[in-house]
Write an enzyme that holds these catalytic residues in place. Structure first.
Site, short mmCIF file in Angstrom:
data_model
loop_
_atom_site.label_atom_id
_atom_site.label_comp_id
_atom_site.label_asym_id
_atom_site.label_seq_id
_atom_site.Cartn_x
_atom_site.Cartn_y
_atom_site.Cartn_z
N GLY A 10 40.90 -11.77 -29.54
CA GLY A 10 40.28 -11.15 -28.37
C GLY A 10 40.73 -9.71 -28.20
O GLY A 10 41.44 -9.15 -29.04
N ILE A 37 44.64 -24.02 -27.77
CA ILE A 37 45.73 -24.18 -26.79
C ILE A 37 45.53 -25.39 -25.89
O ILE A 37 46.47 -25.86 -25.25
CB ILE A 37 45.95 -22.89 -25.95
CG1 ILE A 37 44.70 -22.52 -25.12
CG2 ILE A 37 46.42 -21.74 -26.83
CD1 ILE A 37 44.99 -21.47 -24.05
N ALA A 60 42.26 -17.02 -23.22
CA ALA A 60 41.68 -17.59 -22.00
C ALA A 60 40.20 -17.82 -22.26
O ALA A 60 39.63 -17.22 -23.18
CB ALA A 60 41.84 -16.63 -20.82
N THR A 62 37.13 -16.68 -20.91
CA THR A 62 36.87 -15.52 -20.04
C THR A 62 35.40 -15.38 -19.64
O THR A 62 35.02 -14.34 -19.09
CB THR A 62 37.34 -14.22 -20.73
OG1 THR A 62 36.70 -14.13 -22.01
CG2 THR A 62 38.84 -14.18 -20.91
N TYR A 125 36.26 -19.26 -12.54
CA TYR A 125 37.18 -18.60 -13.48
C TYR A 125 38.49 -18.23 -12.77
O TYR A 125 39.59 -18.53 -13.26
CB TYR A 125 36.50 -17.37 -14.07
CG TYR A 125 37.43 -16.42 -14.80
CD1 TYR A 125 37.91 -16.72 -16.07
CD2 TYR A 125 37.82 -15.22 -14.21
CE1 TYR A 125 38.77 -15.84 -16.73
CE2 TYR A 125 38.66 -14.34 -14.86
CZ TYR A 125 39.14 -14.65 -16.12
OH TYR A 125 39.99 -13.78 -16.76
N LYS A 129 42.25 -19.60 -13.55
CA LYS A 129 43.36 -18.71 -13.92
C LYS A 129 44.53 -18.87 -12.95
O LYS A 129 45.68 -18.83 -13.35
CB LYS A 129 42.88 -17.25 -13.96
CG LYS A 129 41.93 -16.90 -15.10
CD LYS A 129 42.57 -16.95 -16.48
CE LYS A 129 43.63 -15.89 -16.68
NZ LYS A 129 44.18 -15.94 -18.06
N1 LIG Z 1 38.38 -9.21 -19.94
C1 LIG Z 1 38.70 -8.88 -18.70
O1 LIG Z 1 38.03 -8.04 -18.06
C2 LIG Z 1 39.92 -9.48 -18.04
C3 LIG Z 1 40.19 -9.15 -16.70
C4 LIG Z 1 41.30 -9.71 -16.09
C5 LIG Z 1 42.12 -10.56 -16.79
N2 LIG Z 1 41.84 -10.87 -18.07
C6 LIG Z 1 42.74 -11.79 -18.77
O2 LIG Z 1 43.33 -11.05 -19.82
C7 LIG Z 1 43.57 -11.90 -20.93
C8 LIG Z 1 42.97 -11.28 -22.18
O3 LIG Z 1 41.58 -11.09 -21.96
P1 LIG Z 1 40.64 -10.50 -23.09
O4 LIG Z 1 39.71 -9.57 -22.44
O5 LIG Z 1 41.44 -10.08 -24.27
O6 LIG Z 1 39.82 -11.82 -23.44
P2 LIG Z 1 38.88 -12.12 -24.71
O7 LIG Z 1 38.57 -10.87 -25.44
O8 LIG Z 1 37.78 -12.98 -24.18
O9 LIG Z 1 39.83 -12.98 -25.62
C9 LIG Z 1 40.27 -14.25 -25.23
C10 LIG Z 1 40.56 -15.04 -26.46
O10 LIG Z 1 40.98 -16.34 -26.03
C11 LIG Z 1 40.68 -17.22 -27.06
N3 LIG Z 1 40.49 -18.59 -26.65
C12 LIG Z 1 39.51 -19.12 -25.88
N4 LIG Z 1 39.66 -20.46 -25.80
C13 LIG Z 1 40.75 -20.77 -26.56
C14 LIG Z 1 41.41 -21.98 -26.89
N5 LIG Z 1 40.98 -23.17 -26.43
N6 LIG Z 1 42.49 -21.92 -27.70
C15 LIG Z 1 42.93 -20.75 -28.18
N7 LIG Z 1 42.36 -19.57 -27.91
C16 LIG Z 1 41.28 -19.58 -27.10
C17 LIG Z 1 39.37 -16.70 -27.66
O11 LIG Z 1 39.52 -16.97 -29.01
P3 LIG Z 1 38.32 -17.44 -29.96
O12 LIG Z 1 37.38 -16.28 -29.95
O13 LIG Z 1 39.04 -17.66 -31.23
O14 LIG Z 1 37.73 -18.66 -29.33
C18 LIG Z 1 39.38 -15.22 -27.37
O15 LIG Z 1 39.54 -14.44 -28.53
C19 LIG Z 1 43.00 -13.26 -20.55
O16 LIG Z 1 44.05 -14.05 -20.04
C20 LIG Z 1 42.04 -12.96 -19.43
O17 LIG Z 1 41.90 -14.06 -18.55
C21 LIG Z 1 40.75 -10.34 -18.72
#
Ligand SMILES: NC(=O)c1ccc[n+]([C@@H]2O[C@H](COP(=O)([O-])OP(=O)(O)OC[C@H]3O[C@@H](n4cnc5c(N)ncnc54)[C@H](OP(=O)(O)O)[C@@H]3O)[C@@H](O)[C@H]2O)c1
Length: 287
Positions: A10, A37, A60, A62, A125, A129
């Protein structure tokens, strides 16, 4: 120091792995196919085999709008998955960083949210979280919970990339102007997380780029920096229907970073200009 990273496929997990590599720290970056996970046995096996000193948990589910009709899946990944990692961290005596979100707050308050403001999520969501935060707090005596918002990074889809793509075909668009928050460049956040795991300054943090803006102001700045002439019209959330409600006030206080000896991240406009350069570099042929 050995570090296990979840969500390595991610946005944030990718940049955390790059930062650990740059620092010469031994790490294992895992995707969902390597370590689901939600599967406690798999988590236990991977963690016991690698035996990390710290876990930076970026994975997560997301998909904020899809989560409304798929609460079970959101809770399975965001709550149960985080619980599994907290148990593994406890068994190994490893530090854990759980990355959380501004969506744990309702956004109905007028004030800037402090780390100890009362969470009150308004979408599935955010609820999942928050349940992840609670699982981590229930299992571990010491933990890092780092809430971020409006993330953008090179390895994934995000608002900035959508605006860049839209600027190729559109010269006019409407963007929501009544949701206020802070963008977070995952490349700026990654070094902070890597610094944190070297310390014992446990607790809850808010970590975003500095400054606040609406999505409308964010879009206008993207086109300004891209030197694209796209007219942006401000609209209210009610005019842009989505399955999940979003908080209108997502302003997070970053004071706990300073009081614990960490530096704040650069201003979001500065982060945006570096992201655009990174994006354009990535687009060049043979790169
Ligand atoms: N994006 C935002 O705007 C935002 C805002 C606030 C907080 N956050 C938090 O910041 C963190 C990072 O976000 P991000 O933007 O990097 O998210 P992202 O790009 O959506 O990446 C999340 C990764 O989690 C993996 N994932 C999903 N289900 C899974 C599972 N069952 N087991 C293992 N891996 C799993 C996915 O992997 P696969 O592709 O391999 O399935 C994906 O690559 C997260 O905790 C998110 O909740 C994000």
């Amino acid at each position: 120091m050995k570090v296990l990273v979840t969500g390595a496929g991610g946005q944030l997990g990718h940049d955390v792995c790059c930062e650990l590599k740059k620092r010469g720290i031994t790490y294992l970056g895992t995707t969902s196919s390597q370590m689901n996970i939600a599967d406690s046995t798999v988590v236990q096996t991977v963690c016991e085999t690698f035996s990390p000193d710290a876990i930076i948990h970026c994975a997560a589910w997301t998909a904020v709008d899809l989560a409304e009709a798929n609460a079970e899946k959101a809770f399975l990944v965001n709550k149960t998955g985080s619980r599994n990692l907290a148990i593994a961290a406890k068994n190994l005596g490893a530090k854990l960083i759980y990355v959380s979100t501004d969506y744990v707050f309702s956004g109905r308050e007028e004030e800037i949210y402090e780390v100890d403001s009362k969470p009150d999520p308004i979408n599935v969501y955010g609820k999942s979280k928050l349940a992840g935060e609670q699982a981590v707090q229930d299992i571990l005596d010491h933990y890092f919970i780092v809430r971020i918002s409006w993330a953008f990074g090179i390895n994934g889809n995000n608002f900035v990339k959508s605006m860049i793509r839209l600027s190729e075909t559109r010269n006019e668009l409407s963007v929501v102007s009544d949701q206020i928050g802070s963008p977070t460049y995952t490349r700026d956040l990654a070094p902070l997380l890597c610094d944190m795991i070297e310390t014992n300054a446990y607790g809850i943090y808010h970590a975003t780029n500095e400054g606040y803006c609406s999505w409308y102001e964010f879009a206008k700045e993207i086109f300004l920096q891209l030197k694209k002439e796209v007219v942006v019209h401000p609209i209210v959330s009610e005019e842009y229907e989505t399955a999940a409600q979003r908080p209108k006030n997502s302003r997070l206080s970053k004071e706990s970073l300073i009081s614990n000896g960490f530096a704040k991240l650069p201003h979001w406009k500065d982060a945006l200009s570096r992201f655009i350069a990174e994006y354009q570099n990535n687009m060049e042929p043979n790169q």
